[in-house]
Design an enzyme around this catalytic site. Structure first.
Site, PDB file in Angstrom:
ATOM      1  CE  LYS A 196      -1.721   2.916   2.562  1.00 56.24           C
ATOM      2  NZ  LYS A 196      -1.598   4.221   1.879  1.00 56.24           N
ATOM      3  CD  GLU A 272      13.686   0.857   8.802  1.00 56.24           C
ATOM      4  OE1 GLU A 272      14.127   1.877   9.382  1.00 56.24           O
ATOM      5  OE2 GLU A 272      14.362  -0.138   8.573  1.00 56.24           O
ATOM      6  CD  GLU A 406      10.072  12.796  11.329  1.00 54.99           C
ATOM      7  OE1 GLU A 406       8.967  12.313  11.648  1.00 54.99           O
ATOM      8  OE2 GLU A 406      10.920  12.168  10.666  1.00 54.99           O
TER       9      GLU A 406
HETATM   10  P1  NAD Z   1       2.575   8.408   7.706  1.00 54.65           P
HETATM   11  O1  NAD Z   1       2.872   7.613   8.912  1.00 54.65           O
HETATM   12  O2  NAD Z   1       1.519   9.438   7.783  1.00 54.65           O
HETATM   13  O3  NAD Z   1       2.141   7.443   6.504  1.00 54.65           O
HETATM   14  C1  NAD Z   1       2.932   6.348   6.130  1.00 54.65           C
HETATM   15  C2  NAD Z   1       2.045   5.301   5.496  1.00 54.65           C
HETATM   16  O4  NAD Z   1       1.124   4.846   6.494  1.00 54.65           O
HETATM   17  C3  NAD Z   1       1.202   5.815   4.326  1.00 54.65           C
HETATM   18  O5  NAD Z   1       1.110   4.814   3.348  1.00 54.65           O
HETATM   19  C4  NAD Z   1      -0.146   6.063   4.969  1.00 54.65           C
HETATM   20  O6  NAD Z   1      -1.234   5.951   4.074  1.00 54.65           O
HETATM   21  C5  NAD Z   1      -0.206   4.952   6.008  1.00 54.65           C
HETATM   22  N1  NAD Z   1      -1.105   5.250   7.116  1.00 54.65           N
HETATM   23  C6  NAD Z   1      -1.428   6.468   7.612  1.00 54.65           C
HETATM   24  N2  NAD Z   1      -2.330   6.339   8.607  1.00 54.65           N
HETATM   25  C7  NAD Z   1      -2.559   5.010   8.742  1.00 54.65           C
HETATM   26  C8  NAD Z   1      -3.391   4.244   9.596  1.00 54.65           C
HETATM   27  N3  NAD Z   1      -4.192   4.831  10.488  1.00 54.65           N
HETATM   28  N4  NAD Z   1      -3.365   2.896   9.476  1.00 54.65           N
HETATM   29  C9  NAD Z   1      -2.577   2.310   8.547  1.00 54.65           C
HETATM   30  N5  NAD Z   1      -1.802   2.965   7.708  1.00 54.65           N
HETATM   31  C10 NAD Z   1      -1.780   4.313   7.791  1.00 54.65           C
HETATM   32  O7  NAD Z   1       3.956   9.006   7.215  1.00 54.65           O
HETATM   33  P2  NAD Z   1       4.227   9.949   5.974  1.00 54.65           P
HETATM   34  O8  NAD Z   1       3.726  11.310   6.284  1.00 54.65           O
HETATM   35  O9  NAD Z   1       3.788   9.283   4.707  1.00 54.65           O
HETATM   36  O10 NAD Z   1       5.825   9.934   5.927  1.00 54.65           O
HETATM   37  C11 NAD Z   1       6.595  10.699   6.772  1.00 54.65           C
HETATM   38  C12 NAD Z   1       7.088   9.882   7.947  1.00 54.65           C
HETATM   39  O11 NAD Z   1       7.758   8.718   7.482  1.00 54.65           O
HETATM   40  C13 NAD Z   1       8.105  10.640   8.773  1.00 54.65           C
HETATM   41  O12 NAD Z   1       7.831  10.453  10.132  1.00 54.65           O
HETATM   42  C14 NAD Z   1       9.422   9.981   8.388  1.00 54.65           C
HETATM   43  O13 NAD Z   1      10.425  10.098   9.355  1.00 54.65           O
HETATM   44  C15 NAD Z   1       9.000   8.570   8.174  1.00 54.65           C
HETATM   45  N6  NAD Z   1       9.978   7.851   7.349  1.00 54.65           N
HETATM   46  C16 NAD Z   1      10.806   6.948   7.955  1.00 54.65           C
HETATM   47  C17 NAD Z   1      11.781   6.274   7.201  1.00 54.65           C
HETATM   48  C18 NAD Z   1      12.729   5.286   7.823  1.00 54.65           C
HETATM   49  O14 NAD Z   1      13.333   4.522   7.075  1.00 54.65           O
HETATM   50  N7  NAD Z   1      12.882   5.275   9.129  1.00 54.65           N
HETATM   51  C19 NAD Z   1      11.887   6.536   5.823  1.00 54.65           C
HETATM   52  C20 NAD Z   1      11.022   7.466   5.251  1.00 54.65           C
HETATM   53  C21 NAD Z   1      10.065   8.120   6.030  1.00 54.65           C
END
Ligand code: NAD
Length: 503
Positions: A196, A272, A406
């Site tokens: 997804k 992650e 962050e």
């Molecule tokens: P997010 O957590 O909002 O979303 C990530 C994914 O989770 C998306 O596909 C989203 O649709 C899904 N998601 C959101 N709410 C959900 C729920 N209630 N249930 C299930 N899935 C859900 O993050 P984002 O805004 O897309 O990305 C930014 C974040 O990702 C930052 O915190 C960043 O640090 C982190 N990130 C971490 C790494 C790593 O390798 N550690 C790499 C890239 C990004």
């Protein structure tokens, strides 16, 4: 960063290529593109100018059910997992070649979808995605299982087996690369996958699935369901027939995946998540110019939309003024520009939500008493897009919100330290533990500091320099489990003991 000689060399040429792009926008389930069962769609807008690129299928629970069923069927049938590792490796290597063949198209799709500079999409995202898939394709037929040291009257084998169906959920900032870090090891080890992608940048994942089919991946082994987190993401996290969830995204949503697992089938979860990474620059840093350029790139690369962004600069008071001058000038050299211009080094912020979030943090920092020494902020590049120039705040204290949360934007917080002990204490005073760096000439100091920093990746005299051969992932609330390297294979396999008693 150089473009391939065959790639378009001007923004106009990339735009012309964009006009000819044919974007995939349906769910990819069991080897076919299909609309969402509900028929619902959502607009997928370009970060560059807000223009609607296409309407993407809004996958929901029913689509996740269909995708998981296809993945389960392919897994049980052994279409993929029963193939010899060498054959699986061949398909992955072919996929890596196809990614390279379609580099321009994939890079352009990524840039249109989430706003990063086209030069980075090509030289980083596409290139490292291909490299990652090839790495696991090359590695998988070189992994041996074990025989335990038993008495000669028995033989005990310890074999690795794929887990089954893996649910992969990824963020929008490196859409293809984050997917590849999970798809490479999950597929190489024989699992079937439901991916997804983030709702903000779903397009390249759909094309990757199609290329994987072209490379020879059997139907049902890789399924992609675009959709919202609370709908498709949650359905995947809670699914009773998903054996493991591999998640990259925010710490808050990562915690939800732990809850989903506990409330459903106790699926394994690897996370992650976010970061608030420190870059420590000591008075004996070897090359202040290089350190300043690296510190700037460490936070401003990818518009600061990076989990590993070095968002806290901890600099020794003795070199601070000199060093900050260099950081500010390195930041000035990265003004945001048209993401389709191959010379642009900083592109568009993802969307209005992300832009407002960054501005709110900047306002908060000013209110808390931080001093802007590089006033970035909004820049006009394209109507309908959101662009922010690099910002540097001095006089940040460790308790300020800007030093603790962050931001996920091009904002650097500078904290002055008196010595290494103070630097390490402040560096570790965070809920996160993803990456960190230290600049010093003293090898003993470098090693001691690297050991003392609570982070999954520590750089010495560089920032975030790494490759597919090294594990990536966090300590503390940055998550657990590692992407990249041979260690990532462990996340997608289970150990089975087969004990044979001999006559
Ligand atoms: P997010 O957590 O909002 O979303 C990530 C994914 O989770 C998306 O596909 C989203 O649709 C899904 N998601 C959101 N709410 C959900 C729920 N209630 N249930 C299930 N899935 C859900 O993050 P984002 O805004 O897309 O990305 C930014 C974040 O990702 C930052 O915190 C960043 O640090 C982190 N990130 C971490 C790494 C790593 O390798 N550690 C790499 C890239 C990004």
């Amino acid at each position: 960063m150089t473009l391939s000689p065959s790639s378009p060399s001007t923004a106009a040429d990339w735009q012309a290529l964009g006009a000819r792009l044919s974007l995939r926008a349906d769910c990819f389930i069991d080897g076919r593109f299909v609309p969402a069962a509900s028929g619902a769609r959502f607009d997928c807008n370009s970060s560059i100018d807000g223009r609607t690129l296409t309407a993407v299928a809004r996958g929901g629970k029913e689509d996740i059910d269909r995708a998981v069923a296809a993945a389960r069927r392919s897994f049980e049938a052994g279409d993929w997992r029963s193939q010899p590792p060498r054959a699986r490796g061949r398909v992955l290597r072919r996929l890596a070649e196809l990614i390279e063949t379609h580099a321009d198209e994939l890079a352009l799709t990524e840039t249109l979808d989430m706003g990063k500079p086209i030069a980075d999409s090509l030289a980083i995202d596409v290139k490292l995605t291909a490299r990652c898939i090839a790495f696991y394709g090359e590695a998988i037929d070189k992994q041996y299982d074990e025989v335990a040291p038993t008495a000669s009257t028995s033989v005990a084998m310890i074999v690795r087996e794929p887990l089954g169906v893996i649910g992969v959920v990824v963020p929008w900032n490196f859409p293809m690369m984050m997917a590849a870090w999970k798809l490479g090891p999950a597929l190489a080890t024989g699992n079937s996958v439901v991916l997804k992608p983030a709702e903000q940048s779903p397009l390249t994942a759909l094309r990757l699935a199609e290329l994987a089919a072209e490379a020879g991946l059997p139907d049902g082994v890789l399924n992609v369901v675009p959709g919202y987190g609370e709908e498709a993401g949650q359905a995947l996290g809670r699914h009773m027939d998903v054996d493991a969830a591999a998640f990259t995204g925010s710490t808050d949503v990562g915690k939800l995946f732990l809850r989903y697992a506990g409330e459903s089938n106790m699926k394994r979860v690897s996370l992650e998540c976010g970061g608030k990474s420190p870059q420590i620059v000591l008075a004996d840093a070897p090359n202040l110019d290089a350190a300043a350029r690296s510190a700037a790139l460490g936070i401003f690369f990818n518009q600061g939309e990076m989990c590993s962004a070095g968002s806290r600069l901890l600099v020794d008071a003795r070199i601070k003024d000199d060093f900050l001058e260099r950081v500010v000038s390195a930041g000035r050299a990265m003004p945001p520009g048209d993401p389709l211009d191959p010379n642009t080094r900083m592109g568009a912020i993802l969307d209005r939500v992300q832009y407002d979030r960054v501005l709110t943090y900047m306002d908060g920092a000013r209110r808390d008493g931080a001093t802007p020494i590089l006033e970035g902020g909004p820049v006009e590049v394209h109507d309908g897009g959101y662009y922010l120039a690099p910002t540097v705040f001095d006089a940040v204290t460790p308790d300020m919100q800007i030093a603790r949360e962050e931001v996920f934007g091009p904002v650097l917080s500078v904290i002055t330290v008196q010595d290494i002990d103070e630097a390490v204490r402040i560096a570790n005073d965070t809920i996160y533990g993803l990456t960190a760096s230290v600049w010093t000439r003293d090898i003993n100091m470098a090693l001691k500091t690297a050991r003392a920093l609570r982070a999954g990746v520590v750089s010495v005299n560089c920032y975030d320099d790494d490759d597919i051969t090294t594990p990536f992932g966090g300590f503390k609330q940055s998550g657990f489990g590692r992407d990249r390297s041979l260690h990532a294979l462990d996340k997608y396999t289970d150990l089975k003991t087969i004990w044979i008693e001999l006559d």
